[in-house]
Design an enzyme around this catalytic site. Structure first.
Site, PDB file in Angstrom:
ATOM      1  N   ALA A  43       0.743  -1.292  -0.009  1.00  0.00           N
ATOM      2  CA  ALA A  43       0.087  -0.063  -0.076  1.00  0.00           C
ATOM      3  C   ALA A  43       0.969   1.200   0.083  1.00  0.00           C
ATOM      4  CB  ALA A  43      -0.856   0.037   1.190  1.00  0.00           C
ATOM      5  N   ASP A  46       2.388   1.630  -3.421  1.00  0.00           N
ATOM      6  CA  ASP A  46       1.429   2.224  -4.428  1.00  0.00           C
ATOM      7  C   ASP A  46       1.190   3.852  -4.208  1.00  0.00           C
ATOM      8  OD1 ASP A  46       1.111  -0.153  -5.537  1.00  0.00           O
ATOM      9  OD2 ASP A  46      -0.682  -0.810  -4.320  1.00  0.00           O
ATOM     10  N   LEU A  92      20.900 -39.041  -1.923  1.00  0.00           N
ATOM     11  CA  LEU A  92      21.073 -40.436  -0.933  1.00  0.00           C
ATOM     12  C   LEU A  92      19.761 -41.162  -1.316  1.00  0.00           C
ATOM     13  CD1 LEU A  92      22.205 -38.291   2.318  1.00  0.00           C
ATOM     14  CD2 LEU A  92      23.585 -39.989   0.894  1.00  0.00           C
ATOM     15  N   GLU A 129      25.042 -39.309  11.398  1.00  0.00           N
ATOM     16  CA  GLU A 129      25.043 -37.813  11.707  1.00  0.00           C
ATOM     17  C   GLU A 129      23.673 -37.239  11.187  1.00  0.00           C
ATOM     18  OE1 GLU A 129      27.367 -35.770   8.254  1.00  0.00           O
ATOM     19  OE2 GLU A 129      27.799 -38.228   8.098  1.00  0.00           O
ATOM     20  N   LYS A 131      20.830 -35.383   9.172  1.00  0.00           N
ATOM     21  CA  LYS A 131      20.606 -34.920   7.848  1.00  0.00           C
ATOM     22  C   LYS A 131      20.089 -33.287   7.993  1.00  0.00           C
ATOM     23  CE  LYS A 131      18.867 -36.098   3.413  1.00  0.00           C
ATOM     24  NZ  LYS A 131      18.190 -34.762   3.062  1.00  0.00           N
ATOM     25  N   ASP A 133      18.435 -29.854   7.125  1.00  0.00           N
ATOM     26  CA  ASP A 133      17.452 -29.508   5.992  1.00  0.00           C
ATOM     27  C   ASP A 133      17.950 -28.002   5.408  1.00  0.00           C
ATOM     28  OD1 ASP A 133      15.320 -29.466   4.359  1.00  0.00           O
ATOM     29  OD2 ASP A 133      14.050 -29.587   6.091  1.00  0.00           O
ATOM     30  N   TYR A 241      30.444 -31.729   5.790  1.00  0.00           N
ATOM     31  CA  TYR A 241      30.354 -33.237   5.897  1.00  0.00           C
ATOM     32  C   TYR A 241      30.694 -34.067   4.788  1.00  0.00           C
ATOM     33  CZ  TYR A 241      25.876 -32.329   3.375  1.00  0.00           C
ATOM     34  OH  TYR A 241      25.087 -31.983   2.427  1.00  0.00           O
ATOM     35  N   LYS A 311      26.575 -43.534   6.954  1.00  0.00           N
ATOM     36  CA  LYS A 311      27.667 -43.705   5.800  1.00  0.00           C
ATOM     37  C   LYS A 311      28.553 -44.983   6.327  1.00  0.00           C
ATOM     38  CE  LYS A 311      27.252 -38.857   4.755  1.00  0.00           C
ATOM     39  NZ  LYS A 311      28.148 -37.608   5.184  1.00  0.00           N
ATOM     40  N   LYS A 335      14.970 -41.176   7.297  1.00  0.00           N
ATOM     41  CA  LYS A 335      14.188 -39.772   7.037  1.00  0.00           C
ATOM     42  C   LYS A 335      12.963 -40.107   8.286  1.00  0.00           C
ATOM     43  CE  LYS A 335      14.149 -36.906   4.129  1.00  0.00           C
ATOM     44  NZ  LYS A 335      14.018 -37.387   2.474  1.00  0.00           N
ATOM     45  N   CYS A 440     -14.162 -27.833 -20.190  1.00  0.00           N
ATOM     46  CA  CYS A 440     -13.243 -26.924 -19.534  1.00  0.00           C
ATOM     47  C   CYS A 440     -13.975 -26.000 -18.511  1.00  0.00           C
ATOM     48  CB  CYS A 440     -12.340 -26.425 -20.718  1.00  0.00           C
ATOM     49  SG  CYS A 440     -11.064 -25.227 -20.166  1.00  0.00           S
ATOM     50  N   CYS A 443     -13.140 -22.497 -20.849  1.00  0.00           N
ATOM     51  CA  CYS A 443     -13.607 -22.046 -22.107  1.00  0.00           C
ATOM     52  C   CYS A 443     -14.820 -22.811 -22.516  1.00  0.00           C
ATOM     53  CB  CYS A 443     -12.475 -22.125 -23.251  1.00  0.00           C
ATOM     54  SG  CYS A 443     -12.327 -23.792 -23.604  1.00  0.00           S
ATOM     55  N   CYS A 464      -8.503 -29.995 -22.068  1.00  0.00           N
ATOM     56  CA  CYS A 464      -9.413 -29.218 -22.662  1.00  0.00           C
ATOM     57  C   CYS A 464      -8.734 -29.294 -24.376  1.00  0.00           C
ATOM     58  CB  CYS A 464      -9.281 -27.794 -22.226  1.00  0.00           C
ATOM     59  SG  CYS A 464      -9.959 -26.458 -23.375  1.00  0.00           S
ATOM     60  N   CYS A 470      -9.337 -21.333 -25.735  1.00  0.00           N
ATOM     61  CA  CYS A 470      -9.306 -21.338 -24.352  1.00  0.00           C
ATOM     62  C   CYS A 470      -8.539 -20.407 -23.814  1.00  0.00           C
ATOM     63  CB  CYS A 470      -8.806 -22.892 -24.046  1.00  0.00           C
ATOM     64  SG  CYS A 470      -9.018 -22.988 -22.365  1.00  0.00           S
TER      65      CYS A 470
END
Ligand code: IVH
Length: 721
Positions: A43, A46, A92, A129, A131, A133, A241, A311, A335, A440, A443, A464, A470
């Site tokens: 805002a 603008d 992995l 060890e 993992k 992220d 690592y 590993k 995981k 669709c 259209c 479609c 379309c």
């Protein structure tokens, strides 16, 4: 911004305010478009622009040459240079259960059985060890000095983000201690701590900024900045690592130690931060116990992890056990279970893509899954809603999805949220099976599931059939046409295309190129449209004119023929040489009863693509659209310039080592365009070896044969690029 009404401003005041506005808007544009980090609210932004426009209207003689009304946002971040990894960055394989882990250990025992039988002291040890992220990065050190850092990219080629990586405190600019290989790529994870993520989020809540989704994405956005100062302001961290290339000064392999465990210890000696939660053990039970221990600590670690990596410890054994496809056999990522939450399916919307695919999207009552608010989930296709998977097997025990259902949503890592289950007990009595539309929604054309000729089965996607009539397909097609990797028209992005389509200014690609002429005659001029001005419109028209002679391969790709990607576009351009030739042959094939006998066989282009090209040209509307476009646009013929004056014409060239300014395939294409022959190995017939860093045996063979060896830079000098 001054509050004074525009008509009460003196010329001097207006001039000063226009200058201040230009500066403020430019800064906001950079923060928003280039840094993904808005510093003011939409805002307020603008309001700045409106004030600027009002001032310019009242004082036309004061419009600045750098007026913000002339710019449509800041230029997007340009691509980073490419970096070829000396050794590919692998992924992995995953383990999801205890059994997967005991299987992994059992496989290792089996593989090394002979060693155990031969040597009673033989030990098969593994490290475990967390993992992390985050995002992996590869840091190249030459003689202990950090020279280049890259993202993983596709595993072989990443992006050069050296300057950004240099701002991370955990990454030494010079290695400490001694004993490091002459050349080593240190690999690890760039991540953002929870504390830093919170700091950024709080700051943005206070000052109005972007919504940071999670630490991982924020770390990624912070790293892929063109301005390293922004990266520096984000406080990222790095755990080392793994490693890629490790060579002595002569280019011979020189692993810094004999085991995984010792190498990571060395990383510590050299000044890196390594994860303290690494253990080494022979027993699968201890690996699993460590996994549980890490899992209990997960919430208090202060950074995101998504599992535990095991590993094989000894490097010689790793080498013997080897790899499958893109992952080592000798490592596995265990995981943590994906994060789930329960919510309500409030609706199903259908989105229509560029190729007409109707994709259902689940609208959900907002729910937090693993710290991220989820409101939508992909539903893939109509079978998926019915409870049928891609292979025809039931999913969710064959239970269908109905609006009003209570559902279990899952988010795993980067994956788009999925609905994994329905709580049937809570299904409202009046819930109705979902009826997938056969027309669709954009259209009204019929939407059909095609029969796959190869498998004899119905395609899982309903499409479609409206094609160019379309609006959804038309807009998506236009977006594709102007995109950076296609026609690359500056200032004409998704937003403008959508707006111009809605206003009827641009309906088909050809309209883009007649826009200026039509606008000149029009009563509703573009410069009077909100968000535009005389300067920005002129810039846009100039950018369009600048692309009237596009490269043939890009042009073919831009047409948006199904299955014709950039690579296929280039193959077609090379084969046909000109758009006229391509059009003529494709049209003839499309009109022939056995088109496949007419359309030439081209290496790298299979039946699906050929059929798709013919289907495109069989549609008169497509041909008409192309012909109208060709009145305006003249794609450059694709010339394989075996230019006589090219210094490499007729020579046999081999590329080896890491190329930094181009990918291997680009290098090959360029050499071939210049009339050289590109070979894969060095022999006495080789004329030139272009050797990048990390060149190994090819370099030696070249030296033995007395082949001329040049660097990538020398190559560019020689071919004059
Ligand atoms: S080892 C050849 N160790 O996981 C093995 N990877 O799914 C190379 N990752 O791309 C990877 N923490 O970004 C390894 N302790 C760790 C890791 C780790 C996170 C990431 C890495 C890799 C991805 C593979």
């Amino acid at each position: 911004m001054s509050q004074k009404p525009v008509d009460q401003l003196s010329e001097d005041e207006a001039r000063a305010e226009l200058a201040a506005l230009a500066k403020a808007i430019a800064a906001a544009d950079i923060a928003y478009h280039q840094n993904d980090a808005p510093e003011i609210t939409d805002a307020d932004y603008d309001a700045l622009r409106q004030r600027n426009a009002a001032l310019e209207e009242a004082f036309p003689e004061l419009v600045r040459t750098d007026s913000p009304s002339g710019a449509v946002g800041a230029a997007p971040v340009e691509g980073f240079a490419k970096v070829r990894h000396g050794v590919p960055m692998l992924s992995l394989s995953n383990a999801f259960s205890d059994e997967d882990v005991t299987d992994f250990v059992a496989r290792a025992k089996k593989f090394f059985m002979a060693d155990t039988l031969r040597d009673p002291d033989f030990k098969l040890e593994f490290t475990a060890e967390p993992k992390i992220d985050g995002l992996s990065a590869s840091l190249r050190y030459e003689n202990g000095v950090f020279v280049k850092g890259a993202t993983r990219g596709d595993g072989s080629v990443g992006e050069d983000i050296t300057e950004n990586l240099k701002t991370i405190g955990d990454i030494p600019h010079r290695l400490k201690g001694s004993g490091w290989p002459a050349v080593i790529e240190i690999r690890g994870e760039v991540y953002m701590t929870h504390a830093e993520f919170k700091r950024l989020k709080d700051h943005s809540a206070k000052f109005g900024g972007q919504d940071y989704v999670n630490p991982r994405n924020t770390a990624a956005g912070s790293l892929r900045q063109k301005n390293p100062e922004i990266t520096a302001s984000r406080n990222l961290n790095f755990f080392a690592y793994a490693w890629g290339i490790a060579e002595d000064a002569e280019g011979n392999p020189q692993p810094p130690a004999a085991t995984q465990h010792e190498i990571v210890q060395k990383f510590g000696d050299w000044g890196f931060v390594t994860n303290p939660l690494m253990i080494r053990t022979e027993s699968a039970d201890e690996l699993l116990a460590h996994y549980r221990m890490i899992e209990t600590q997960r919430a208090t670690l202060g950074y995101d992890i998504d599992g535990v990596v095991y590993k094989l410890d000894r490097l010689d054994l790793q080498a013997r056990w080897g790899f499958v496809a893109r992952a080592p056999r000798w490592a596995i990522a265990h995981k943590f279970p994906a994060e789930q939450a329960t919510t309500i399916l409030t609706g199903i919307d259908i989105q229509v893509g560029r190729t007409g695919a109707l994709t259902p999207v689940a609208r959900l009552q907002p729910v937090t899954v693993g710290g991220v608010v989820v409101e939508n989930a992909t539903l893939h296709n109509e079978d998926y809603i019915k409870g049928i998977g891609n292979n025809g097997e039931p999913i969710r025990n064959g239970v269908d999805l109905r609006v009003g259902d209570t559902v279990i949503v899952q988010r795993a890592g980067d994956v788009i949220p999925q609905i994994v289950d329905v709580v049937l007990d809570k299904r409202p009595a009046d819930a109705q099976p979902y009826v997938f539309p056969h027309i669709c929604p954009a259209c009204g054309s019929e939407a059909v599931r095609e029969l796959n000729e190869k498998t004899g089965k119905l395609d899982s996607v309903r499409r479609c059939t409206g094609e160019l009539i379309c609006p959804a397909q038309a807009v998506e097609n236009l977006k594709h046409f102007v995109a950076r990797d296609a026609m690359d028209i500056d200032g004409l992005g998704d937003k403008q295309v959508t707006q111009f389509y809605a206003e009827g200014r641009i309906v088909r690609p050809a309209d883009i190129f007649t826009l200026r002429a039509r606008d000149e005659r029009s009563m509703k001029k573009l410069k009077d449209v909100e968000g535009f001005g005389a300067t920005s419109v002129k810039k846009l028209f100039d950018a369009i004119d600048a692309r009237r002679e596009p490269e043939l391969d890009r042009f073919i790709y831009a047409l948006g023929i199904r299955h014709v990607g950039e690579t296929t576009g280039a193959l077609l351009a090379k084969e046909f040489g000109s758009i006229e030739n391509f059009r003529a042959v494709a049209l003839a094939a499309a009109q022939h009863e056995d088109g496949h006998s007419v359309f030439p066989q081209i290496g790298g282009i299979g039946e699906t693509v050929r059929s798709s090209i013919m289907a495109f040209f069989a549609n008169e509307r497509n041909v008409q659209a192309l012909d109208d476009l060709l009145v305006e646009v003249k794609p450059k013929p694709y010339v394989v310039t075996i230019s006589a004056d090219s210094v490499v014409a007729g020579k046999t060239v081999v590329f080896t080592g890491a190329l930094e300014k181009m990918t291997r395939s680009e290098a090959k294409a360029m050499a071939e365009r210049l009339g050289a022959k590109v070979a894969g190995s060095v022999s006495a017939k080789t004329d030139i070896l272009v050797a990048g860093p990390g060149a190994g045996s090819k370099l030696k063979t070249a030296e033995q044969h007395g082949v001329e060896v040049i660097s990538e830079d020398e190559w560019f000098e020689r071919v004059g690029r």
